[in-house]
Write a protein that holds these residues in place. Sequence first.
Motif, short mmCIF file in Angstrom:
data_model
loop_
_atom_site.label_atom_id
_atom_site.label_comp_id
_atom_site.label_asym_id
_atom_site.label_seq_id
_atom_site.Cartn_x
_atom_site.Cartn_y
_atom_site.Cartn_z
N ALA A 1 53.57 17.07 7.68
CA ALA A 1 52.80 16.47 6.91
C ALA A 1 53.08 14.81 7.08
O ALA A 1 52.17 13.74 7.30
N ASP B 1 52.03 18.57 1.70
CA ASP B 1 50.96 17.58 2.39
C ASP B 1 50.00 16.67 1.30
O ASP B 1 49.88 15.57 1.66
N GLU C 1 57.18 22.03 6.89
CA GLU C 1 55.88 21.56 6.20
C GLU C 1 55.95 19.91 5.91
O GLU C 1 54.89 19.24 6.34
#
Length: 216
Positions: free
Chosen positions: A95, A58, A91
């Motif tokens: 992001a 992120d 993830e």
Amino acid sequence: MKGNAGTDCGFVAFTRKKPSRPVCTVRDDGVLLKDGVPFFPLGYFRVRPCEGNGFDLDRGIADMKANGMNFAHTYMVHGLGSQTVQKLYDELVAACERHGVMLYTEPADRKPNGSKFLPLCRKNLFRGLGYRMPLFWGIGDDTSMHLTVNDLKYIYRCCKSVDPDALTISADVAMGSSLQVPYVPYFDLLFIENYPIREETPQNDEMAKSASCVED
């Protein structure tokens, strides 16, 4: 069909699900459009947890966005490898959605004849319909070195049957056009890989090969 023998095969998907992301198209002059507005992808290749982003995807995507970038490529594929890889892939998707960064990813491994290819490809293509950021499907890497024309055609048809609005990319080595021409009908965009580039000074012969690929 030819007599009782099949001469070709296809992949058909029935779904009412429509992508929730912006639609990317290519204008006749080669300009990429996002929902009809010119869009120029700029970003990093092979995005992954590393020292540069503090092993935080992120943070890495946020830093890219803050520095004017809008595009991320990854070799991580959901469903391949360990649970850790799948978690990292999720993830990265999250992001990219949060920060509005386009994702260039692959629907499956690059072995369309393997028994795991079709279920994984289908699963990831349907997952992709729910992504909220622009999306490219990478369907070949060093394509003419590792896939036959029929391999690429099969993967391309899989993608288009489920997600016809997403653009497909074939990444290939700049070795001149003769080997790549038969592959052209089965991708939307060509990503030319300018290697081997081993010297700090320009290598005109390699650049000439790239120019030949584009012109033809």
